[in-house]
Design a protein around this motif. Sequence first.
Motif, mmCIF file in Angstrom:
data_model
loop_
_atom_site.group_PDB
_atom_site.id
_atom_site.type_symbol
_atom_site.label_atom_id
_atom_site.label_comp_id
_atom_site.label_asym_id
_atom_site.label_seq_id
_atom_site.Cartn_x
_atom_site.Cartn_y
_atom_site.Cartn_z
ATOM 1 N N ARG A 62 0.852 -1.185 0.000
ATOM 2 C CA ARG A 62 0.000 0.000 0.000
ATOM 3 C C ARG A 62 0.890 1.238 0.000
ATOM 4 N NH1 ARG A 62 -5.062 1.091 0.354
ATOM 5 N NH2 ARG A 62 -5.594 3.140 1.146
ATOM 6 N N ARG A 112 1.485 5.644 -0.955
ATOM 7 C CA ARG A 112 0.986 6.968 -1.318
ATOM 8 C C ARG A 112 1.961 7.551 -2.326
ATOM 9 N NH1 ARG A 112 1.696 10.087 3.126
ATOM 10 N NH2 ARG A 112 -0.193 9.316 4.100
ATOM 11 N N VAL A 121 -2.067 10.178 -4.569
ATOM 12 C CA VAL A 121 -2.936 9.030 -4.792
ATOM 13 C C VAL A 121 -2.500 7.941 -3.833
ATOM 14 C CG1 VAL A 121 -3.639 7.267 -6.463
ATOM 15 C CG2 VAL A 121 -3.110 9.558 -7.253
ATOM 16 N N GLU A 122 -3.479 7.261 -3.215
ATOM 17 C CA GLU A 122 -3.142 6.129 -2.349
ATOM 18 C C GLU A 122 -3.716 4.869 -2.947
ATOM 19 O OE1 GLU A 122 -3.267 8.247 1.978
ATOM 20 O OE2 GLU A 122 -4.090 6.220 1.843
ATOM 21 N N GLY A 123 -2.976 3.791 -2.825
ATOM 22 C CA GLY A 123 -3.496 2.538 -3.335
ATOM 23 C C GLY A 123 -2.469 1.437 -3.219
ATOM 24 N N ARG A 173 -3.699 0.703 -7.619
ATOM 25 C CA ARG A 173 -5.162 0.527 -7.586
ATOM 26 C C ARG A 173 -5.687 1.143 -6.293
ATOM 27 N NH1 ARG A 173 -5.653 -4.830 -7.946
ATOM 28 N NH2 ARG A 173 -5.915 -4.930 -5.709
ATOM 29 N N ASP A 174 -6.586 2.135 -6.435
ATOM 30 C CA ASP A 174 -7.093 2.800 -5.225
ATOM 31 C C ASP A 174 -8.238 1.995 -4.614
ATOM 32 O OD1 ASP A 174 -9.482 3.420 -6.507
ATOM 33 O OD2 ASP A 174 -8.911 5.490 -6.956
ATOM 34 N N ASP A 175 -8.787 2.487 -3.484
ATOM 35 C CA ASP A 175 -9.791 1.714 -2.736
ATOM 36 C C ASP A 175 -11.090 1.539 -3.508
ATOM 37 O OD1 ASP A 175 -7.958 1.447 -0.786
ATOM 38 O OD2 ASP A 175 -8.723 3.087 0.465
ATOM 39 N N THR A 213 -7.603 2.138 -11.291
ATOM 40 C CA THR A 213 -6.150 2.042 -11.437
ATOM 41 C C THR A 213 -5.577 3.355 -11.946
ATOM 42 O OG1 THR A 213 -6.183 -0.336 -11.751
ATOM 43 C CG2 THR A 213 -4.290 0.820 -12.655
ATOM 44 N N HIS A 214 -4.515 3.815 -11.279
ATOM 45 C CA HIS A 214 -3.845 5.069 -11.657
ATOM 46 C C HIS A 214 -2.465 4.731 -12.195
ATOM 47 C CE1 HIS A 214 -6.740 7.565 -9.328
ATOM 48 N NE2 HIS A 214 -6.863 6.420 -8.674
#
Length: 257
Positions: free
Chosen positions: A205, A207, A216-218, A232-234, A238-239
């Motif tokens: 996980r 940031r 972005v966090e994921g 992949r965020d919550d 997908t970023h």
Amino acid sequence: MPRRWLGAKRIDLETCASTNDEAARLAAEGAVHGTVVTARRQTAGRGRGGHAWHSPDEDNLYMSAVLRPAVEPKHVPPITLAAGVAVHEAVNEYGVRASLKWPNDVLVGREKLAGILTEMGTRQGATDHVILGIGVNLNTHAFPEELHGLATSLSLLTGGDTVDRGRFVDSLLDHLEVWLDRFFDGGVEAISSPWTERATLAGRRLRAALDGASAVEGVATGLAADGSLLLRDDRGETHRIIAGDLTVLDDEGGDSQ
Ligand code: BTN
């Protein structure tokens, strides 16, 4: 296999501001593909994001290569990933198992052993040259206080013996030529698995602090076809992280860079 082009022309300096600047100057004067500049000490060594790179005269590696690949500017950044694989292999010869942190860090545990700074010069929208700068802490034993817990050296990791800088440079150039050629011939696809196998971010996980104030966090899911990092965020979106500083959020004991 004997090395063919990387380091065929070598300039070894006692001191300079930054080997990346020296290499860029040589590139502007027409230096050939594979020209390598090293220095024993840098007075203004640079890292990513405008950070300084600690560059004392302590038998470390400060090196920059002038590259002139037939690669469009937008495909240049993953050269950093290819170089990371080469650095990983070179330190592995000393029994040190490092891990690669996207895009340019070579870590052992949480401490940084080496860093890579790739810069580019363009001409009429095409890549004129790429400067691939690599710093490896070989023999520093005492880092300044602000780097305590953040930096380590090959010598510290291998019991304190002096690492022969000349030998290390030769070995690194051998590995580097192989991985750069693979990247120039086959693009990101040719280095994606070797890089991912040596990275520790998959499934973690994170940031990603992007330019400006946004983040972005994921969970890191791997590399995209262009070498950017996939998060992949919550919400399951997908970023693609093209540039940014990463913080690992699920480390035991709290955040780490
Ligand atoms: C980073 O981790 O942020 C990149 C560090 C890159 C340091 C090397 S040392 C040789 C070359 N010259 C510089 O000024 N920087 C790179």
